[in-house]
Scaffold this active site. Sequence first.
Site, PDB file in Angstrom:
ATOM      1  N   ARG A  78       0.830  -1.205   0.000  1.00 51.52           N
ATOM      2  CA  ARG A  78       0.000   0.000   0.000  1.00 51.52           C
ATOM      3  C   ARG A  78       0.870   1.264   0.000  1.00 51.52           C
ATOM      4  O   ARG A  78       0.525   2.270  -0.627  1.00 51.52           O
ATOM      5  CB  ARG A  78      -0.945  -0.002   1.218  1.00 51.52           C
ATOM      6  CG  ARG A  78      -2.012   1.079   1.110  1.00 51.52           C
ATOM      7  CD  ARG A  78      -2.956   1.069   2.295  1.00 51.52           C
ATOM      8  NE  ARG A  78      -2.314   1.564   3.511  1.00 51.52           N
ATOM      9  CZ  ARG A  78      -2.998   2.051   4.561  1.00 51.52           C
ATOM     10  NH1 ARG A  78      -4.311   2.063   4.551  1.00 51.52           N
ATOM     11  NH2 ARG A  78      -2.357   2.475   5.633  1.00 51.52           N
ATOM     12  N   HIS A 266     -13.529  -9.059  -0.992  1.00 54.20           N
ATOM     13  CA  HIS A 266     -12.560  -9.918  -0.292  1.00 54.20           C
ATOM     14  C   HIS A 266     -13.264 -10.811   0.738  1.00 54.20           C
ATOM     15  O   HIS A 266     -13.301 -12.009   0.576  1.00 54.20           O
ATOM     16  CB  HIS A 266     -11.417  -9.131   0.358  1.00 54.20           C
ATOM     17  CG  HIS A 266     -10.644  -8.302  -0.590  1.00 54.20           C
ATOM     18  ND1 HIS A 266     -10.016  -8.846  -1.692  1.00 54.20           N
ATOM     19  CD2 HIS A 266     -10.417  -6.957  -0.654  1.00 54.20           C
ATOM     20  CE1 HIS A 266      -9.415  -7.884  -2.375  1.00 54.20           C
ATOM     21  NE2 HIS A 266      -9.652  -6.735  -1.778  1.00 54.20           N
ATOM     22  N   ASP A 317      -9.258  -6.730  -8.995  1.00 59.14           N
ATOM     23  CA  ASP A 317      -8.706  -5.853  -7.963  1.00 59.14           C
ATOM     24  C   ASP A 317      -7.493  -5.053  -8.439  1.00 59.14           C
ATOM     25  O   ASP A 317      -7.641  -4.086  -9.160  1.00 59.14           O
ATOM     26  CB  ASP A 317      -8.406  -6.681  -6.704  1.00 59.14           C
ATOM     27  CG  ASP A 317      -8.145  -5.804  -5.488  1.00 59.14           C
ATOM     28  OD1 ASP A 317      -8.270  -4.570  -5.595  1.00 59.14           O
ATOM     29  OD2 ASP A 317      -7.819  -6.346  -4.412  1.00 59.14           O
TER      30      ASP A 317
HETATM   31 ZN    ZN Z   1      -9.865  -3.131  -3.708  1.00 57.35          ZN
END
Ligand code: ZN
Length: 438
Positions: A78, A266, A317
Amino acid sequence: MRIWADSALLDGAFADHVLLEVDGAGTLSAVTAGAPRDGADLVLGTVVPGFQNTHSHAFHRLLRGRTNADGGDFWTWRTAMYQAVATLTPDLVHAVALAVYSEMLDAGYTAVGEFHYLHHDPSGRPYPGHDMELAIAAAAGDAGIALTLLDTCYLSSGFGAPLGPEQQRFGDGSVERWSERWYDLRGALARQFPSVVLGAAIHSVRAVTGPDIEQLVAALPADVPLHVHVSEQRRENEDAVEATGRTPTRILADAGALTDRLTVVHATHLTAGDIAALGAAAVLVSMCPTTEADLGDGLGEAAALAAGGARVTIGSDQNVLLDPFTELRALEGGARMAAHRRGVFSPAELWSIGTANGFTALQPRGAVGGRLVVGARADLVEVDASSARTAGSAPDQLMFAATAADVTRVVVGGRVRAASQTADLAAAAFTQYERSRA
Ligand SMILES: [Zn+2]
């Protein structure tokens, strides 16, 4: 327009010699099995409905093949993603989205849900004319893929804490301001890109608190698709319990968000109570197996969710790989490894997961599609059933043999998409990206 298929997937089973008649609007007006091919405008081999990609962040494509050298986990990935965010302009987002959506179409996806939170300029100010959102809509139109734009509310770095400096581009400040922008965006899209479906998303229970979720749900029209990341990471669960005494799923339930128009993305680390609540509400679940494997997220309990009443779909994703067959195979493969048996999902269920269920996740309630039926848009994919990979495979088991390389023709709204320049588009996006970082 008359399309004839040697074999086509109709409602869970393959039928031979199928004539698909398409009206001027690109909608199927008749579907007939056992029909002669005489007079067909287009003759195809083995045909399935277009795949539905229920979860994409187009710009994450910029990290593909560039973040694997130094270990790490979701959170270190991230950090790299936030560095990419810093330089993105609407122009660059258009370039990368065009490349990604073209690659998706080549792989057999005819629709995509873009979970979109990069709304603002680097200083955190809104663009004056929805520049980012219109850039994504234009990219989808240029590529020829159906877009559901899931405009995302993102208010906090974690359970009410203010956004960090690297998150300023995501935030609207409050649900009211997000909602004002959403309704204004709806008008802008209706004027300029009327085929785009505008949906909504809550980034996660980390980024939007329970009371804000309640307010957001109340502000949205009842039939609009709503998506949310749920329990991708154990840390999210631990932080949720610490901050609120509840799991992320329970926070959503208490805020009135668990309904059959919700897609949870998810849903990896759930309690038995979470699974029961999601099933009872008949939510949709977007599983993203190749991304979850790439990030080391963990293995979601797709079989238990489906058995409880939730409807499973697939998403790409972070777009580390665009291949619906691989996504379905990885979903079933993970379920087999967890269950120590084969056939956790049947082939018919896997086709639905890739097509009809995904359509439900991306469209307003009551829309018809994701299947080859009268009234649906004529979105379909021809799969080469006699390649080195697929020769000998039973048609209904093709997802266990094929890859995206076996997609030979993609038909959208009754029209064959011409061979695209996807590699050139990706190269152009990276040239622009590297220039922006220099
Ligand atoms: Zn996502």
